[in-house]
Design a protein around this motif. Structure first.
Motif, PDB file in Angstrom:
ATOM      1  N   LEU A 204       6.849  35.813 -82.049  1.00 40.83           N
ATOM      2  CA  LEU A 204       8.179  36.144 -81.529  1.00 40.83           C
ATOM      3  C   LEU A 204       8.094  36.657 -80.097  1.00 40.83           C
ATOM      4  N   THR A 205       7.120  37.520 -79.843  1.00 41.33           N
ATOM      5  CA  THR A 205       6.964  38.081 -78.499  1.00 41.33           C
ATOM      6  C   THR A 205       6.599  37.000 -77.490  1.00 41.33           C
ATOM      7  N   VAL A 206       5.663  36.125 -77.878  1.00 42.63           N
ATOM      8  CA  VAL A 206       5.247  35.047 -76.974  1.00 42.63           C
ATOM      9  C   VAL A 206       6.407  34.100 -76.692  1.00 42.63           C
ATOM     10  N   GLN A 207       7.203  33.817 -77.701  1.00 46.70           N
ATOM     11  CA  GLN A 207       8.346  32.928 -77.504  1.00 46.70           C
ATOM     12  C   GLN A 207       9.344  33.538 -76.523  1.00 46.70           C
ATOM     13  N   ALA A 208       9.531  34.850 -76.622  1.00 43.00           N
ATOM     14  CA  ALA A 208      10.430  35.527 -75.689  1.00 43.00           C
ATOM     15  C   ALA A 208       9.879  35.466 -74.265  1.00 43.00           C
ATOM     16  N   VAL A 209       8.574  35.731 -74.118  1.00 45.14           N
ATOM     17  CA  VAL A 209       7.942  35.655 -72.795  1.00 45.14           C
ATOM     18  C   VAL A 209       7.993  34.228 -72.264  1.00 45.14           C
ATOM     19  N   ASP A 210       7.771  33.257 -73.133  1.00 49.98           N
ATOM     20  CA  ASP A 210       7.837  31.843 -72.751  1.00 49.98           C
ATOM     21  C   ASP A 210       9.202  31.498 -72.176  1.00 49.98           C
ATOM     22  N   VAL A 212      11.496  33.561 -70.921  1.00 44.55           N
ATOM     23  CA  VAL A 212      11.755  34.284 -69.669  1.00 44.55           C
ATOM     24  C   VAL A 212      10.990  33.654 -68.511  1.00 44.55           C
ATOM     25  N   LEU A 213       9.701  33.351 -68.724  1.00 43.05           N
ATOM     26  CA  LEU A 213       8.898  32.751 -67.657  1.00 43.05           C
ATOM     27  C   LEU A 213       9.428  31.383 -67.250  1.00 43.05           C
ATOM     28  N   ARG A 214       9.875  30.618 -68.216  1.00 43.49           N
ATOM     29  CA  ARG A 214      10.392  29.283 -67.919  1.00 43.49           C
ATOM     30  C   ARG A 214      11.590  29.357 -66.965  1.00 43.49           C
ATOM     31  N   LYS A 215      12.377  30.420 -67.109  1.00 47.07           N
ATOM     32  CA  LYS A 215      13.559  30.579 -66.262  1.00 47.07           C
ATOM     33  C   LYS A 215      13.248  31.285 -64.944  1.00 47.07           C
ATOM     34  N   VAL A 216      12.408  32.321 -65.020  1.00 42.71           N
ATOM     35  CA  VAL A 216      12.171  33.174 -63.851  1.00 42.71           C
ATOM     36  C   VAL A 216      11.136  32.583 -62.906  1.00 42.71           C
ATOM     37  N   ASN A 217      10.013  32.103 -63.451  1.00 41.74           N
ATOM     38  CA  ASN A 217       8.914  31.614 -62.605  1.00 41.74           C
ATOM     39  C   ASN A 217       8.333  30.329 -63.197  1.00 41.74           C
ATOM     40  N   PRO A 218       8.980  29.196 -62.971  1.00 39.58           N
ATOM     41  CA  PRO A 218       8.495  27.925 -63.545  1.00 39.58           C
ATOM     42  C   PRO A 218       7.099  27.541 -63.061  1.00 39.58           C
ATOM     43  N   LEU A 220       4.529  29.552 -62.296  1.00 38.92           N
ATOM     44  CA  LEU A 220       3.548  30.304 -63.077  1.00 38.92           C
ATOM     45  C   LEU A 220       3.508  29.799 -64.515  1.00 38.92           C
ATOM     46  N   PHE A 221       4.662  29.455 -65.048  1.00 39.38           N
ATOM     47  CA  PHE A 221       4.723  28.932 -66.418  1.00 39.38           C
ATOM     48  C   PHE A 221       3.924  27.634 -66.542  1.00 39.38           C
ATOM     49  N   ASN A 222       4.077  26.746 -65.564  1.00 40.87           N
ATOM     50  CA  ASN A 222       3.350  25.471 -65.595  1.00 40.87           C
ATOM     51  C   ASN A 222       1.851  25.664 -65.399  1.00 40.87           C
ATOM     52  N   SER A 223       1.470  26.689 -64.628  1.00 38.28           N
ATOM     53  CA  SER A 223       0.043  26.921 -64.396  1.00 38.28           C
ATOM     54  C   SER A 223      -0.661  27.405 -65.659  1.00 38.28           C
ATOM     55  N   PHE A 224       0.090  28.068 -66.545  1.00 31.48           N
ATOM     56  CA  PHE A 224      -0.513  28.533 -67.796  1.00 31.48           C
ATOM     57  C   PHE A 224      -0.817  27.370 -68.732  1.00 31.48           C
ATOM     58  N   GLY A 225       0.066  26.374 -68.726  1.00 29.12           N
ATOM     59  CA  GLY A 225      -0.143  25.213 -69.584  1.00 29.12           C
ATOM     60  C   GLY A 225      -0.207  25.595 -71.052  1.00 29.12           C
ATOM     61  N   VAL A 226      -1.220  25.066 -71.728  1.00 32.16           N
ATOM     62  CA  VAL A 226      -1.356  25.267 -73.164  1.00 32.16           C
ATOM     63  C   VAL A 226      -1.841  26.671 -73.512  1.00 32.16           C
ATOM     64  N   PHE A 227      -2.348  27.404 -72.524  1.00 35.46           N
ATOM     65  CA  PHE A 227      -2.938  28.710 -72.817  1.00 35.46           C
ATOM     66  C   PHE A 227      -1.896  29.735 -73.252  1.00 35.46           C
ATOM     67  N   LEU A 228      -0.650  29.546 -72.813  1.00 31.61           N
ATOM     68  CA  LEU A 228       0.399  30.464 -73.256  1.00 31.61           C
ATOM     69  C   LEU A 228       0.636  30.319 -74.759  1.00 31.61           C
TER      70      LEU A 228
END
Length: 314
Positions: A204-210, A212-218, A220-228
């Motif tokens: 649940l926490t990771v989904q929330a962070v996912d 937020v990151l997708r909206k705020v900093n795409p 950084l989100f893309n750089s994480f890739g599958v690791f998130l």
């Protein structure tokens, strides 16, 4: 007829009645007490005391507060020249996280003087954080989270971002897990479900962070890739709630452990990424390029972190 519960209450009341005068006397006689290292207790007296009494180890009865039947072995006791500071040296290392009870016979003409020695609670909390951050770093001493560690430690920007995300997820999920464990799992005897529940809360926490990151900093989100996604069942994230449950930590101790563990992971990622950027310009033999040299560097960091073993700041 007196029940067993009432009998226990009577015994506790009698003990309190007996110990209260002793502790009151100790408050006027003892100016301070503290742990020094892991085998010494230093006691400061308000007035000079008898050297013969203080240095006679037979006058002492010392034990950890939860285990009064297990007496600690006092090797020597010394008193300073001014008669106000006593140093108690023990045979074995003390568990300084526990409160210790010291009883001294014949001190200042008093039949028995009892006082307690413990760390300040604030120092204890910071000790938990420093331990998770440096002494028991989850990556370099426990070897947890290596998949994410090696995958996101190639660039400083990615490493810092993942470290911050890890810390946020770790703190939030640990606090949520603490509430679920103490108010749902324990009362209803569902302890056997703790791993499943903890993984669900982390998800649940990771989904929330996912989100937020997708909206705020795409970027950084893309750089994480599958690791998130790997954070969901990462052993570092799950380890914190399990440690909390095993040690019966309260909410403050849980927060400090999660913060220290997250900070330790961030530190490990940043150190590794700093070296990785330099290794890209280094002339590394083809056989060692990639993961082999990364494991070698991580091993050297792990050896360096062994230097923090036994560190006591608070």
């Amino acid at each position: 007829m007196m029940t067993l519960k009432n009998s226990k209450l009577v015994v506790l009341a009698l003990l309190a009645l007996f110990l209260t005068p002793l502790l009151a006397q100790a408050e006027g006689l003892i100016a301070g007490q503290k742990f020094k290292g892991d085998k010494e207790i230093v006691v400061t007296f308000a007035d000079p005391v008898d050297k013969a009494v203080v240095e006679n180890v037979a006058n002492y009865t010392i034990y950890e507060e939860p285990d009064p039947d297990i007496r600690l072995v006092l090797e020597t006791a010394t008193l300073s020249e001014d008669g106000k500071v006593a140093s108690l040296f023990f045979k074995d290392a003390l568990n300084t996280a526990m409160t210790h009870v010291v009883n001294v016979k014949g001190l200042a003409g008093i039949e028995s003087t009892t006082f307690k020695v413990s760390k300040s609670y604030l120092g204890y909390l910071f000790g938990i954080m420093i331990s998770a951050l440096l002494i028991n770093n989850f990556v370099f001493t426990k070897y947890l989270g290596l998949c994410v560690f090696f995958g996101t430690s190639k660039k400083k920007s990615t490493a810092k971002g993942m470290g911050v995300v890890f810390t946020i997820v770790m703190v939030v999920s640990a606090i949520m897990s603490w509430f679920f464990y103490n108010f749902i799992l324990i009362p209803y005897n569902l302890n056997f479900l703790q791993i499943v529940i903890f993984i669900g809360l982390v998800s649940l926490t990771v989904q929330a962070v996912d989100t937020v990151l997708r909206k705020v900093n795409p970027v950084l989100f893309n750089s994480f890739g599958v690791f998130l996604v790997l954070v969901i069942a990462n052993c570092v994230i799950i380890a914190v709630p399990l440690i909390v449950a095993n040690n019966n930590y309260n909410i403050f101790e849980t927060f400090m452990l999660a913060l220290g563990a997250g900070g330790g992971f961030l530190l490990a990622l940043y150190l590794m990424s700093s070296v990785s950027e330099r290794m890209q310009l280094a002339n590394i033999p083809p056989t060692f390029k990639g993961l082999p040299i990364a494991f070698i560097v991580a091993g050297q960091f792990a050896m360096a972190f062994l230097g923090f073993s036994g560190l006591q700041i608070f």
